[in-house]
Design a protein around this motif. Structure first.
Motif, PDB file in Angstrom:
ATOM      1  N   VAL A 503     -16.924   5.041  36.919  1.00 22.81           N
ATOM      2  CA  VAL A 503     -18.293   5.477  37.197  1.00 22.81           C
ATOM      3  C   VAL A 503     -18.854   4.615  38.315  1.00 22.81           C
ATOM      4  O   VAL A 503     -18.869   3.378  38.213  1.00 22.81           O
ATOM      5  N   ASN A 504     -19.306   5.270  39.371  1.00 19.84           N
ATOM      6  CA  ASN A 504     -19.870   4.582  40.538  1.00 19.84           C
ATOM      7  C   ASN A 504     -21.389   4.725  40.495  1.00 19.84           C
ATOM      8  O   ASN A 504     -21.926   5.807  40.729  1.00 19.84           O
ATOM      9  N   PHE A 505     -22.080   3.645  40.196  1.00 18.66           N
ATOM     10  CA  PHE A 505     -23.540   3.639  40.150  1.00 18.66           C
ATOM     11  C   PHE A 505     -24.149   3.303  41.509  1.00 18.66           C
ATOM     12  O   PHE A 505     -25.377   3.272  41.639  1.00 18.66           O
ATOM     13  N   GLY A 506     -23.322   3.034  42.502  1.00 15.11           N
ATOM     14  CA  GLY A 506     -23.801   2.568  43.786  1.00 15.11           C
ATOM     15  C   GLY A 506     -24.175   3.681  44.743  1.00 15.11           C
ATOM     16  O   GLY A 506     -24.152   4.873  44.406  1.00 15.11           O
ATOM     17  N   THR A 507     -24.478   3.281  45.975  1.00  9.87           N
ATOM     18  CA  THR A 507     -24.933   4.224  47.005  1.00  9.87           C
ATOM     19  C   THR A 507     -23.859   4.536  48.038  1.00  9.87           C
ATOM     20  O   THR A 507     -24.102   5.279  48.981  1.00  9.87           O
ATOM     21  N   ALA A 508     -22.674   3.957  47.860  1.00 12.35           N
ATOM     22  CA  ALA A 508     -21.559   4.207  48.789  1.00 12.35           C
ATOM     23  C   ALA A 508     -20.329   4.601  47.987  1.00 12.35           C
ATOM     24  O   ALA A 508     -20.126   4.138  46.862  1.00 12.35           O
ATOM     25  N   PRO A 509     -19.477   5.471  48.552  1.00 10.62           N
ATOM     26  CA  PRO A 509     -18.262   5.876  47.829  1.00 10.62           C
ATOM     27  C   PRO A 509     -17.283   4.716  47.705  1.00 10.62           C
ATOM     28  O   PRO A 509     -17.332   3.753  48.477  1.00 10.62           O
ATOM     29  N   ILE A 510     -16.388   4.816  46.723  1.00 12.70           N
ATOM     30  CA  ILE A 510     -15.334   3.813  46.544  1.00 12.70           C
ATOM     31  C   ILE A 510     -13.999   4.528  46.390  1.00 12.70           C
ATOM     32  O   ILE A 510     -13.935   5.641  45.870  1.00 12.70           O
ATOM     33  N   PRO A 511     -12.905   3.904  46.843  1.00 13.37           N
ATOM     34  CA  PRO A 511     -11.588   4.479  46.551  1.00 13.37           C
ATOM     35  C   PRO A 511     -11.332   4.418  45.039  1.00 13.37           C
ATOM     36  O   PRO A 511     -11.780   3.487  44.357  1.00 13.37           O
ATOM     37  N   LEU A 512     -10.605   5.391  44.522  1.00 11.74           N
ATOM     38  CA  LEU A 512     -10.271   5.382  43.103  1.00 11.74           C
ATOM     39  C   LEU A 512      -9.478   4.124  42.766  1.00 11.74           C
ATOM     40  O   LEU A 512      -8.428   3.870  43.372  1.00 11.74           O
ATOM     41  N   PRO A 513      -9.954   3.301  41.818  1.00 11.48           N
ATOM     42  CA  PRO A 513      -9.234   2.073  41.490  1.00 11.48           C
ATOM     43  C   PRO A 513      -8.154   2.261  40.435  1.00 11.48           C
ATOM     44  O   PRO A 513      -7.573   1.276  39.969  1.00 11.48           O
ATOM     45  N   LEU A 514      -7.885   3.485  40.019  1.00 10.88           N
ATOM     46  CA  LEU A 514      -6.852   3.785  39.040  1.00 10.88           C
ATOM     47  C   LEU A 514      -5.817   4.719  39.634  1.00 10.88           C
ATOM     48  O   LEU A 514      -6.155   5.620  40.399  1.00 10.88           O
ATOM     49  N   ASP A 515      -4.571   4.510  39.286  1.00 11.72           N
ATOM     50  CA  ASP A 515      -3.519   5.475  39.620  1.00 11.72           C
ATOM     51  C   ASP A 515      -3.511   6.547  38.563  1.00 11.72           C
ATOM     52  O   ASP A 515      -3.457   6.249  37.369  1.00 11.72           O
ATOM     53  N   GLY A 516      -3.525   7.785  38.956  1.00 12.62           N
ATOM     54  CA  GLY A 516      -3.470   8.838  37.972  1.00 12.62           C
ATOM     55  C   GLY A 516      -3.930  10.163  38.540  1.00 12.62           C
ATOM     56  O   GLY A 516      -4.442  10.246  39.660  1.00 12.62           O
ATOM     57  N   ARG A 517      -3.765  11.174  37.743  1.00 16.17           N
ATOM     58  CA  ARG A 517      -4.179  12.522  38.118  1.00 16.17           C
ATOM     59  C   ARG A 517      -5.633  12.733  37.704  1.00 16.17           C
ATOM     60  O   ARG A 517      -6.011  12.446  36.566  1.00 16.17           O
ATOM     61  N   VAL A 518      -6.442  13.238  38.612  1.00 17.97           N
ATOM     62  CA  VAL A 518      -7.837  13.501  38.301  1.00 17.97           C
ATOM     63  C   VAL A 518      -7.922  14.677  37.329  1.00 17.97           C
ATOM     64  O   VAL A 518      -7.460  15.783  37.637  1.00 17.97           O
ATOM     65  N   LEU A 519      -8.481  14.387  36.159  1.00 18.35           N
ATOM     66  CA  LEU A 519      -8.715  15.449  35.178  1.00 18.35           C
ATOM     67  C   LEU A 519     -10.012  16.180  35.462  1.00 18.35           C
ATOM     68  O   LEU A 519     -10.086  17.406  35.394  1.00 18.35           O
ATOM     69  N   LEU A 520     -11.038  15.401  35.752  1.00 21.98           N
ATOM     70  CA  LEU A 520     -12.373  15.970  35.877  1.00 21.98           C
ATOM     71  C   LEU A 520     -13.241  15.015  36.673  1.00 21.98           C
ATOM     72  O   LEU A 520     -13.128  13.795  36.528  1.00 21.98           O
ATOM     73  N   SER A 521     -14.087  15.576  37.506  1.00 22.00           N
ATOM     74  CA  SER A 521     -14.981  14.760  38.317  1.00 22.00           C
ATOM     75  C   SER A 521     -16.378  15.348  38.270  1.00 22.00           C
ATOM     76  O   SER A 521     -16.554  16.567  38.210  1.00 22.00           O
ATOM     77  N   SER A 522     -17.367  14.472  38.313  1.00 24.74           N
ATOM     78  CA  SER A 522     -18.739  14.953  38.377  1.00 24.74           C
ATOM     79  C   SER A 522     -19.076  15.500  39.753  1.00 24.74           C
ATOM     80  O   SER A 522     -20.084  16.180  39.927  1.00 24.74           O
ATOM     81  N   ASP A 523     -18.218  15.211  40.732  1.00 19.32           N
ATOM     82  CA  ASP A 523     -18.424  15.654  42.113  1.00 19.32           C
ATOM     83  C   ASP A 523     -17.063  15.978  42.701  1.00 19.32           C
ATOM     84  O   ASP A 523     -16.123  15.191  42.583  1.00 19.32           O
ATOM     85  N   GLU A 524     -16.949  17.126  43.344  1.00 20.49           N
ATOM     86  CA  GLU A 524     -15.649  17.580  43.818  1.00 20.49           C
ATOM     87  C   GLU A 524     -15.031  16.661  44.862  1.00 20.49           C
ATOM     88  O   GLU A 524     -13.831  16.709  45.118  1.00 20.49           O
ATOM     89  N   SER A 525     -15.802  15.802  45.512  1.00 24.74           N
ATOM     90  CA  SER A 525     -15.234  14.931  46.538  1.00 24.74           C
ATOM     91  C   SER A 525     -14.262  13.918  45.963  1.00 24.74           C
ATOM     92  O   SER A 525     -13.513  13.276  46.691  1.00 24.74           O
ATOM     93  N   ALA A 526     -14.242  13.759  44.619  1.00 22.89           N
ATOM     94  CA  ALA A 526     -13.272  12.844  44.011  1.00 22.89           C
ATOM     95  C   ALA A 526     -11.847  13.308  44.249  1.00 22.89           C
ATOM     96  O   ALA A 526     -10.911  12.525  44.164  1.00 22.89           O
TER      97      ALA A 526
END
Length: 554
Positions: A503-526
């Motif tokens: 969960v990113n509470f900040g104002t700038a995007p971050i690279p995903l810090p986990l290796d894995g397949r995205v199951l679900l995102s609150s925003d499609e840009s993930a």
């Protein structure tokens, strides 16, 4: 999870009955409307519904002023319809919780009518808190204040006696030192359990017992609101209340499957809160610490850690929820610059609302909440991304607004009837308007719109609840494992086997810090390998030493 222990990781949908669906064309939600929407609840994927009071009532406080606990208000339906609803919900795999109000009755209750006809110190008056006033009956017996504002006492016909009401004057407090009161409520529990109800949410669970002598609290003369935070409070969280709930638990356990209780307990002290969910008392307590937290990584993590520590000490599950019928909707609160819940303050005085921002944060908060171990509550309309509505002053009905003479905004804005379609006199809520006015354009967030949009809030909730049922790491009550976050405004955790949440509470995007397949995102840009601002991502990954702690090495 053992079916008898379903409540430990259930998703429970709070249904504000008069605002859910109107099946009788009178502008008020009812059992008929609810029965017609069981398919919607089933498709959403909830395990249970909690229905706000449907009992016979003058409805001065939305049914939390009960005149007859064994009758359904005619505007909602009948006991026979209630039984049919329970059976139909069970047929759809949905359990049913009712809302019980044991602290007070309506002033229309037969007991209170008898008390008013009876003499001071009579048996009828002993069921409530009647006391002679000070200064020959001219002033209230003590300085207690109503939660809704103003004195907690009303004088009886200019006589010497006054009666206690911690809420509205139409809600006299019961005397739980009276054996008749205790026996009556035990019989009420059995009545509804026998009809098939699976449990109760207990309104104001901490308030039933009052200190002997009803001592003053020491309020200043100009005080308006009750202070519920003081230690050794004379009308909150008295030790004696636990005896009542131990007796209730015995009744619940006498049924098969056992019935359950969820407590509304506004307590800051974690140790005292945990007492309500000891193994021989209530099953869960609504998590008000999490509900009032600010939208920051630190605030949310502190609330999560403290909540799990509180329940773990007594072996109870933790519950999670973002809003309910008594507070601002999550979209509204998270759309403000200050996202904390501030009791006693509401409406425009809290500052402007950016609904777009609030809705983006609410999407991320939904994924955070539904990924946590334990049970979760969804307040109706949160799955549609609804914000509070601006209710015209002439249409407001909340006693908070009335008793404060407009100084407190009240809760009507969070109780507007749901939009089911984009048009019609009530956006599909019913056939002939609605009991609270729906704002213009309310249909933009209607169910009919969102069902066809796979980027909508409704679809996000449906997919999250589907994964929660099918992913082996979700649901359950096993603890989470915090991972190392790339920034202070990010939360990273995993649950075994093979699940991660960022969960990113900040104002700038971050690279995903986990290796894995995205199951679900609150925003499609993930999907591009980043977590956007105010965004959350669920991931599925192979269990290995590399991801055991939820962090990518290297």
């Amino acid at each position: 999870m053992n079916s008898a222990q379903w409540w430990r990781d259930a998703v429970i949908y709070q249904l504000y009955i008069q605002s859910f669906a109107d099946g009788t064309a009178d502008g008020v939600g009812d059992i008929a409307g609810l029965r017609g929407r069981i398919g919607y609840l089933s498709a959403l994927g909830v395990d249970a519904i909690w229905i706000t009071p449907w009992f016979h009532s003058p409805l001065r406080d939305a049914g939390y002023d009960v005149a007859d606990y064994r009758a359904v208000h005619p505007r909602y339906g009948s006991v026979a319809e209630a039984r049919a609803l329970i059976d139909e919900c069970h047929g759809a795999g949905i359990r049913v919780l009712l809302d019980i109000v044991p602290n007070h009755t309506s002033s229309d209750h037969a007991w209170f009518a008898e008390a008013l006809r009876s003499a001071p110190e009579s048996a009828a008056r002993d069921r409530y808190h009647f006391r002679p006033g000070r200064d020959g009956g001219q002033r209230p017996p003590n300085d207690w204040l109503s939660v809704f504002g103003g004195p907690a006492w009303t004088r009886v016909d200019d006589g010497p006696e006054w009666y206690l009401h911690l809420f509205d004057a139409s809600q006299p407090d019961l005397n739980w030192d009276n054996g008749q009161v205790r026996a009556e409520f035990e019989d009420i529990l059995r009545y509804w359990f026998d009809l098939g109800v699976d449990g109760f949410r207990i309104d104001v669970a901490t308030a039933l017992v009052k200190a002997p002598g009803l001592p003053d609290l020491g309020y200043p003369d100009d005080a308006l609101l009750a202070d519920l935070t003081r230690p050794d409070h004379p009308h909150r969280d008295r030790d004696e209340v636990h005896e009542i709930y131990r007796d209730w638990r015995k009744i619940a356990d006498s049924y098969y499957p056992p019935r359950i209780f969820a407590a509304e307990a506004w307590l800051e002290d974690a140790e005292r809160l945990s007492r309500y969910v000891r193994p021989d008392e209530l099953h869960t307590t609504l998590n008000l610490l999490y509900l009032k937290s600010a939208w920051t990584a630190a605030s949310m993590r502190d609330a999560i850690d403290a909540s799990m520590a509180t329940t773990a000490r007594v072996g109870a599950p933790t519950t999670w929820g973002l809003s309910n019928h008594d507070i601002e909707r999550v979209v509204t609160r998270y759309g403000r610059a200050d996202t904390r819940r501030r009791p006693g303050v509401a409406g425009p005085e809290l500052g402007p609302v950016d609904e777009h921002l609030g809705r983006r944060r609410a999407r991320a908060a939904a994924l955070l909440t539904l990924a946590l171990p334990g049970s979760a509550y969804i307040y109706q309309g949160d799955e549609l991304g609804l914000a509070d509505a601006d209710v015209p002053e002439h249409a407001r009905q909340d006693p908070i607004w009335v008793r404060s003479q407009g100084r407190r905004w009240g809760r009507d804005g969070a109780r507007i009837p749901l939009p089911w379609t984009t048009d019609g006199s009530s956006y599909g809520f019913g056939e002939d308007g609605s009991w609270l006015p729906q704002p213009e354009g309310w249909g933009a967030n209607a169910v009919s719109v969102q069902e066809g949009d796979d980027s909508s809030m409704l679809w996000l909730y449906r997919r999250a609840l589907s994964f929660r049922r099918t992913h082996s790491a979700l649901g359950g009550t096993d603890r989470l494992h915090w991972g190392e976050a790339p920034r202070d405004d990010v939360l990273v955790f995993t649950r075994e086997p093979g699940f991660g949440c960022v969960v990113n509470f900040g104002t700038a995007p971050i690279p995903l810090p986990l290796d894995g397949r995205v199951l679900l995102s609150s925003d499609e840009s993930a999907g591009a390998g980043v977590v956007p601002p105010d965004g959350a991502v669920w991931l599925d990954f192979e269990h290995s030493e590399q991801t055991r702690n939820g962090v990518r090495n290297g």
